[in-house]
Design an enzyme around this catalytic site. Structure first.
Site, PDB file in Angstrom:
ATOM      1  N   LYS A 111       0.824  -1.215   0.000  1.00  0.00           N
ATOM      2  CA  LYS A 111       0.000   0.000   0.000  1.00  0.00           C
ATOM      3  C   LYS A 111       0.854   1.258   0.000  1.00  0.00           C
ATOM      4  O   LYS A 111       0.469   2.265  -0.595  1.00  0.00           O
ATOM      5  CB  LYS A 111      -0.925   0.017   1.218  1.00  0.00           C
ATOM      6  CG  LYS A 111      -2.076  -0.945   1.087  1.00  0.00           C
ATOM      7  CD  LYS A 111      -3.163  -0.636   2.086  1.00  0.00           C
ATOM      8  CE  LYS A 111      -4.361  -1.534   1.848  1.00  0.00           C
ATOM      9  NZ  LYS A 111      -5.395  -1.355   2.852  1.00  0.00           N
ATOM     10  N   LYS A 192      -8.424  -9.122  -7.112  1.00  0.00           N
ATOM     11  CA  LYS A 192      -9.559  -9.300  -6.212  1.00  0.00           C
ATOM     12  C   LYS A 192     -10.662  -8.258  -6.478  1.00  0.00           C
ATOM     13  O   LYS A 192     -10.363  -7.123  -6.830  1.00  0.00           O
ATOM     14  CB  LYS A 192      -8.981  -9.126  -4.799  1.00  0.00           C
ATOM     15  CG  LYS A 192      -9.904  -9.269  -3.658  1.00  0.00           C
ATOM     16  CD  LYS A 192      -9.109  -9.224  -2.352  1.00  0.00           C
ATOM     17  CE  LYS A 192      -9.914  -8.445  -1.325  1.00  0.00           C
ATOM     18  NZ  LYS A 192      -9.260  -8.279  -0.042  1.00  0.00           N
ATOM     19  N   LYS A 195     -13.480  -3.522  -2.547  1.00  0.00           N
ATOM     20  CA  LYS A 195     -14.398  -2.463  -2.150  1.00  0.00           C
ATOM     21  C   LYS A 195     -13.699  -1.115  -2.129  1.00  0.00           C
ATOM     22  O   LYS A 195     -14.327  -0.083  -1.969  1.00  0.00           O
ATOM     23  CB  LYS A 195     -15.023  -2.777  -0.790  1.00  0.00           C
ATOM     24  CG  LYS A 195     -14.047  -2.902   0.373  1.00  0.00           C
ATOM     25  CD  LYS A 195     -14.824  -3.155   1.675  1.00  0.00           C
ATOM     26  CE  LYS A 195     -14.099  -3.973   2.711  1.00  0.00           C
ATOM     27  NZ  LYS A 195     -12.734  -3.626   3.051  1.00  0.00           N
TER      28      LYS A 195
HETATM   29  N1  TRP Z   1      -7.734  -5.214   8.855  1.00  0.00           N
HETATM   30  C1  TRP Z   1      -8.990  -5.787   8.496  1.00  0.00           C
HETATM   31  C2  TRP Z   1      -9.257  -5.479   7.010  1.00  0.00           C
HETATM   32  O1  TRP Z   1      -8.632  -4.635   6.444  1.00  0.00           O
HETATM   33  C3  TRP Z   1     -10.099  -5.247   9.326  1.00  0.00           C
HETATM   34  C4  TRP Z   1      -9.879  -5.514  10.771  1.00  0.00           C
HETATM   35  C5  TRP Z   1      -9.499  -4.603  11.704  1.00  0.00           C
HETATM   36  C6  TRP Z   1     -10.011  -6.761  11.428  1.00  0.00           C
HETATM   37  N2  TRP Z   1      -9.385  -5.201  12.910  1.00  0.00           N
HETATM   38  C7  TRP Z   1      -9.679  -6.507  12.795  1.00  0.00           C
HETATM   39  C8  TRP Z   1     -10.355  -8.056  11.018  1.00  0.00           C
HETATM   40  C9  TRP Z   1      -9.695  -7.527  13.739  1.00  0.00           C
HETATM   41  C10 TRP Z   1     -10.368  -9.062  11.957  1.00  0.00           C
HETATM   42  C11 TRP Z   1     -10.027  -8.804  13.315  1.00  0.00           C
HETATM   43  O2  TRP Z   1     -10.137  -6.069   6.427  1.00  0.00           O
END
Ligand code: TRP
Length: 326
Positions: A111, A192, A195
């Site tokens: 990123k 992918k 979103k």
């Molecule tokens: N980082 C995940 C994403 O980008 C979102 C996320 C934040 C998450 N905290 C989390 C997923 C804790 C599972 C558990 O999709």
């Protein structure tokens, strides 16, 4: 009952990929696990967001979770930023994470290559994610493969903390769904369905109109050999359409291929569009009932109260162990 925790960042609209790759799995898990589902809105602002759009989307996403079949009696829903313990614990965990291990996160590397102005938050984001998980003693973290490394970081931080300060955190496990995990972009089926892709040309949104859904699927990129079989490497477009059909119909890929044995690509696309439209219409009917009702606030208030209490206890235990406060 084991505790399962997951969140979908509100950095873009929820898509058919979010449904098939994530939400549908959570719907299955809700009967087997104690499930916590939260909106990681603090994670969304690691990159630029329009405040008005973000606020609306947080609410929309909760309504969509419910409309997709996640039952508020079986799951606890909450919003990350409303519970102050997430960011507080994250700071303490940051102080127990090495620059070296944080620098190895491949998602940050990818990123930050694409962006010019990279925030510090984008770098520390996996540590906030560790706090999200460790606050509640979650056992299992269902996520896409792209988040596996972050769950492993959470494990390493927990193990190190426990060794240093005494047993405090449960060690979580990543849980990667095997089927339907990756729906691809309809215009570029090698990547992918995202979103966070602004154009949404190859992405089906859960709130798209029927006309747009049909247009996007009929315009999906395929290949020129006009034979229908599953081969992700050589026929990514056709394989993607087969995956969508098989996931929504809940039948195997083999049975899906058999079903389309004597069809051409036009028929394949039309039938895929039909199942997608039918599923999404059903979701949108429920969504329209929910979005302007009190249900969302009721569900989120209940969730916040419960999770805040749990987090408070865990956080106070952490403060004591680390030697902070009075
Ligand atoms: N980082 C995940 C994403 O980008 C979102 C996320 C934040 C998450 N905290 C989390 C997923 C804790 C599972 C558990 O999709």
């Amino acid at each position: 009952m084991k505790k399962l925790l997951t969140g979908l960042k509100p950095s873009g609209e929820l898509t058919l990929g979010s449904l098939i790759g994530g939400i549908n799995q959570s719907v299955k898990y809700q009967d087997e696990y104690e499930s916590y589902i939260f909106v990681p809105d603090l994670h969304a602002i690691t990159v630029n967001q329009d405040p008005k759009v973000l606020k609306e989307r947080i609410r929309k996403n909760v309504a969509l979770y419910l409309a997709c079949g996640l039952d508020p009696k079986k799951n606890t829903f909450y919003i990350q930023s409303e519970n102050l313990y997430h960011a507080n614990l994250s700071w303490i965990l940051e102080c127990n994470t090495y620059m070296g291990e944080a620098s190895r996160m491949t998602q940050f590397k990818d990123k930050s290559k694409k962006n010019e102005n990279v925030s510090v938050g984008l770098f520390t984001y996996p540590i906030l994610m560790a706090a999200d998980i460790l606050l509640y003693d979650a056992d299992l973290i269902p996520t896409g493969i792209d988040q596996k490394q972050h769950v492993e970081l959470a494990r390493n931080i927990a193990i190190r903390f426990n060794n240093k300060y005494g047993d405090t955190f449960k060690i979580p496990e990543p849980m990667i769904p095997k089927v339907g995990a990756k729906i691809k972009d309809l215009k570029d089926p090698t990547k992918k369905m995202s979103k966070s892709d602004d154009s949404y040309k190859g992405t089906i949104l859960l709130l798209d109109s029927e006309e747009d859904i049909r247009k996007k699927i009929m315009g999906a990129v395929t290949d020129s050999d006009n034979k229908i079989y599953y081969d992700e490497d050589n026929k990514p477009g056709v394989s993607n359409l087969l995956t969508i059909y098989s996931s929504l119909k809940e039948i195997s890929i083999d049975d899906t291929v058999k079903h389309f044995e004597n069809s051409n690509y036009g028929t394949l696309k039309r039938e895929v569009a039909d199942v997608v439209v039918s599923r999404i219409k059903d979701i949108q009917t429920k969504y329209n009932e929910i979005i302007n009702s009190n249900i969302i606030d009721e569900v989120l208030d209940t969730g916040l109260k419960k999770m805040n209490e749990y987090a408070k206890n865990k956080y106070e235990e952490v403060l004591k162990k680390v030697g902070l406060g009075r």
